[in-house]
Design a protein around this motif. Sequence first.
Motif, PDB file in Angstrom:
ATOM      1  N   LEU A 174      13.348  -7.998  17.195  1.00  0.00           N
ATOM      2  CA  LEU A 174      14.136  -8.493  16.132  1.00  0.00           C
ATOM      3  C   LEU A 174      15.584  -8.767  16.388  1.00  0.00           C
ATOM      4  O   LEU A 174      16.181  -7.946  17.086  1.00  0.00           O
ATOM      5  N   THR A 175      16.188 -10.040  16.104  1.00  0.00           N
ATOM      6  CA  THR A 175      17.341 -10.158  16.504  1.00  0.00           C
ATOM      7  C   THR A 175      17.995 -10.799  15.242  1.00  0.00           C
ATOM      8  O   THR A 175      17.455 -11.370  14.483  1.00  0.00           O
ATOM      9  N   LYS A 176      19.397 -10.711  15.164  1.00  0.00           N
ATOM     10  CA  LYS A 176      20.252 -11.426  14.032  1.00  0.00           C
ATOM     11  C   LYS A 176      20.242 -12.824  14.537  1.00  0.00           C
ATOM     12  O   LYS A 176      21.122 -13.153  15.354  1.00  0.00           O
ATOM     13  N   SER A 177      19.404 -13.813  13.840  1.00  0.00           N
ATOM     14  CA  SER A 177      19.384 -15.136  14.340  1.00  0.00           C
ATOM     15  C   SER A 177      18.491 -15.862  13.541  1.00  0.00           C
ATOM     16  O   SER A 177      17.934 -15.511  12.594  1.00  0.00           O
ATOM     17  N   ASP A 178      18.799 -17.146  13.685  1.00  0.00           N
ATOM     18  CA  ASP A 178      17.835 -18.050  12.753  1.00  0.00           C
ATOM     19  C   ASP A 178      16.750 -19.044  13.579  1.00  0.00           C
ATOM     20  O   ASP A 178      16.182 -19.841  12.982  1.00  0.00           O
ATOM     21  N   ARG A 179      16.491 -18.376  14.706  1.00  0.00           N
ATOM     22  CA  ARG A 179      15.487 -19.325  15.668  1.00  0.00           C
ATOM     23  C   ARG A 179      14.044 -18.751  15.232  1.00  0.00           C
ATOM     24  O   ARG A 179      13.410 -20.051  15.045  1.00  0.00           O
ATOM     25  N   SER A 180      13.519 -18.034  14.707  1.00  0.00           N
ATOM     26  CA  SER A 180      12.334 -17.606  14.181  1.00  0.00           C
ATOM     27  C   SER A 180      12.440 -16.626  13.169  1.00  0.00           C
ATOM     28  O   SER A 180      12.234 -15.506  13.083  1.00  0.00           O
ATOM     29  N   PRO A 181      13.226 -17.044  11.993  1.00  0.00           N
ATOM     30  CA  PRO A 181      13.546 -16.446  10.811  1.00  0.00           C
ATOM     31  C   PRO A 181      12.191 -15.660  10.133  1.00  0.00           C
ATOM     32  O   PRO A 181      11.134 -16.428  10.040  1.00  0.00           O
ATOM     33  N   ILE A 182      12.307 -14.351   9.666  1.00  0.00           N
ATOM     34  CA  ILE A 182      11.474 -13.719   8.948  1.00  0.00           C
ATOM     35  C   ILE A 182      11.609 -14.349   7.372  1.00  0.00           C
ATOM     36  O   ILE A 182      12.902 -14.050   6.931  1.00  0.00           O
ATOM     37  N   LEU A 183      10.882 -15.144   6.761  1.00  0.00           N
ATOM     38  CA  LEU A 183      10.870 -15.768   5.550  1.00  0.00           C
ATOM     39  C   LEU A 183      10.793 -14.456   4.353  1.00  0.00           C
ATOM     40  O   LEU A 183      11.347 -14.879   3.410  1.00  0.00           O
ATOM     41  N   ASP A 184       9.916 -13.709   4.455  1.00  0.00           N
ATOM     42  CA  ASP A 184       9.665 -12.825   3.203  1.00  0.00           C
ATOM     43  C   ASP A 184       8.698 -11.854   3.703  1.00  0.00           C
ATOM     44  O   ASP A 184       7.812 -11.964   4.632  1.00  0.00           O
ATOM     45  N   ILE A 185       8.686 -10.557   3.122  1.00  0.00           N
ATOM     46  CA  ILE A 185       7.802  -9.449   3.478  1.00  0.00           C
ATOM     47  C   ILE A 185       7.398  -8.971   1.956  1.00  0.00           C
ATOM     48  O   ILE A 185       8.337  -8.544   1.293  1.00  0.00           O
ATOM     49  N   GLU A 186       6.197  -8.465   2.117  1.00  0.00           N
ATOM     50  CA  GLU A 186       5.587  -7.933   1.034  1.00  0.00           C
ATOM     51  C   GLU A 186       4.867  -6.754   1.250  1.00  0.00           C
ATOM     52  O   GLU A 186       3.949  -6.522   2.212  1.00  0.00           O
ATOM     53  N   THR A 187       5.249  -5.498   0.959  1.00  0.00           N
ATOM     54  CA  THR A 187       4.532  -4.224   1.378  1.00  0.00           C
ATOM     55  C   THR A 187       4.110  -3.521   0.036  1.00  0.00           C
ATOM     56  O   THR A 187       4.949  -3.441  -0.978  1.00  0.00           O
ATOM     57  N   ARG A 188       2.825  -2.807  -0.141  1.00  0.00           N
ATOM     58  CA  ARG A 188       2.387  -2.043  -1.054  1.00  0.00           C
ATOM     59  C   ARG A 188       2.044  -0.794  -0.638  1.00  0.00           C
ATOM     60  O   ARG A 188       0.939  -0.689   0.189  1.00  0.00           O
ATOM     61  N   HIS A 189       2.248   0.319  -1.269  1.00  0.00           N
ATOM     62  CA  HIS A 189       2.111   1.705  -0.959  1.00  0.00           C
ATOM     63  C   HIS A 189       0.964   1.953  -2.224  1.00  0.00           C
ATOM     64  O   HIS A 189       1.279   2.264  -3.429  1.00  0.00           O
ATOM     65  N   LEU A 190      -0.325   1.916  -1.954  1.00  0.00           N
ATOM     66  CA  LEU A 190      -1.445   2.105  -2.916  1.00  0.00           C
ATOM     67  C   LEU A 190      -1.743   3.598  -2.823  1.00  0.00           C
ATOM     68  O   LEU A 190      -2.642   3.992  -2.199  1.00  0.00           O
ATOM     69  N   THR A 191      -1.074   4.416  -3.351  1.00  0.00           N
ATOM     70  CA  THR A 191      -1.036   5.862  -3.016  1.00  0.00           C
ATOM     71  C   THR A 191      -2.284   6.640  -3.705  1.00  0.00           C
ATOM     72  O   THR A 191      -2.724   7.601  -3.304  1.00  0.00           O
ATOM     73  N   HIS A 192      -2.992   5.859  -4.690  1.00  0.00           N
ATOM     74  CA  HIS A 192      -3.969   6.474  -5.173  1.00  0.00           C
ATOM     75  C   HIS A 192      -5.183   6.466  -4.306  1.00  0.00           C
ATOM     76  O   HIS A 192      -6.225   7.367  -4.561  1.00  0.00           O
ATOM     77  N   PHE A 193      -4.956   5.923  -3.292  1.00  0.00           N
ATOM     78  CA  PHE A 193      -6.150   5.754  -2.125  1.00  0.00           C
ATOM     79  C   PHE A 193      -5.848   6.589  -1.093  1.00  0.00           C
ATOM     80  O   PHE A 193      -6.484   6.834  -0.051  1.00  0.00           O
ATOM     81  N   ALA A 194      -4.597   7.268  -1.165  1.00  0.00           N
ATOM     82  CA  ALA A 194      -3.990   7.946   0.007  1.00  0.00           C
ATOM     83  C   ALA A 194      -4.948   9.313   0.081  1.00  0.00           C
ATOM     84  O   ALA A 194      -5.494   9.844  -0.876  1.00  0.00           O
ATOM     85  N   GLY A 195      -5.131   9.661   1.513  1.00  0.00           N
ATOM     86  CA  GLY A 195      -6.218  10.969   1.672  1.00  0.00           C
ATOM     87  C   GLY A 195      -7.602  10.820   1.896  1.00  0.00           C
ATOM     88  O   GLY A 195      -8.509  11.616   2.076  1.00  0.00           O
ATOM     89  N   GLU A 196      -8.102   9.419   1.559  1.00  0.00           N
ATOM     90  CA  GLU A 196      -9.409   9.334   1.430  1.00  0.00           C
ATOM     91  C   GLU A 196     -10.112   9.195   2.803  1.00  0.00           C
ATOM     92  O   GLU A 196     -11.097   9.305   3.079  1.00  0.00           O
ATOM     93  N   MET A 197      -9.286   8.710   3.854  1.00  0.00           N
ATOM     94  CA  MET A 197      -9.810   8.672   5.389  1.00  0.00           C
ATOM     95  C   MET A 197      -9.125   9.987   5.780  1.00  0.00           C
ATOM     96  O   MET A 197      -8.168  10.521   6.183  1.00  0.00           O
TER      97      MET A 197
END
Length: 344
Positions: A174-197
């Motif tokens: 990853l670089t500070k550049s506009d060549r291949s910009p990261i447009l947006d990121i969505e992350t979700r921690h669904l903790t009610h399923f944590a520990g099931e694996m």
Amino acid sequence: MVTVSLADVSSYRPGQPISAEYFAQFQHGAGTASAVMFDPPRFRHHVGGGETPADMAERAIAPMLARQGRELLDEVDILVVHTQLPATWFVGNGGEVAARLGIAPEWLIDLANGGCASFIHGIKLARELLQHTTARSALVITVTNTAGQIFAQPGVRAMAQGAIPGDGAGVAWLTKSDRSPILDIETRHLTHFAGEMTSVSDPPRKYWEPGLGEHHLGFSESNIAEVLKRGNQIVPRVVRAVCERIAVRPSDLDLLVTNQPNRTFLRNWHEALALPAERHPDTFDECGNTFGSAMPMTFDDAVTSGSMPEGGVVMFAGFAHAGDFAGAMAVRWGGRHAPRDSPC
């Protein structure tokens, strides 16, 4: 706000391909849900005897350094490493990876969670640091190494789950550049399923306790069916959330790159998003389920083969474990940075 780009990717597949026939000789029938979740790939790769996470990371970044020159390491102030099976007690292998690369980053993060979507999780963390600090560039490295060490054990390879995993590693720069910009990121921690694996053995014991019985995933038939249901829903949801914010319809994405858990998920995800199968690259039959390394490995293949158009939008997406984490990330791909690209 500083624009951060995905400047390059590279990857590594250890050893020679291992065929489905190798596992078939040990396995017997599986339940209906197991047969869907663990329908085996044609091939997969296993980490070599004595091959360490640092070895794999170094081999994964080698093609990138050959293209860009080792000078890119001089400006790496952030290193995020996700190791599926750390080789070192108490700490991860990030420090060893940094030493192997000859760098001493100001931010060195061993990422323990994120699983099959750890590539997105790591990039989000690195992007935030790049945008809000003086850091110049970042490496995000994922190492997957349980196939040849856990799932190839004599008792585990006889189970349906044994034939699915593959080993490999991926790297994002990853670089500070506009060549291949990261447009947006969505992350979700669904903790009610944590520990099931869970990890289980027969007879039961904690993974660090001495005793008989090999550890393996503790999925039941009912639990597998529930994870299949969740996974089918979670990934399209995070993709649609990102698409809405960047004003691109899911069906108009140029490429969808996901984790590669099984054929059923792969088919259901692109169908749910009304995306043609040819725009959803698939490395499952060549590599198996490579967990957190699947996205960089698959995207590296797509870029190298020319199937990712420059200027197009690629969506990375996946979920982890039994559904406790999910993420999606959109990038407008401008091609691999040339060695002398200068930051904006």
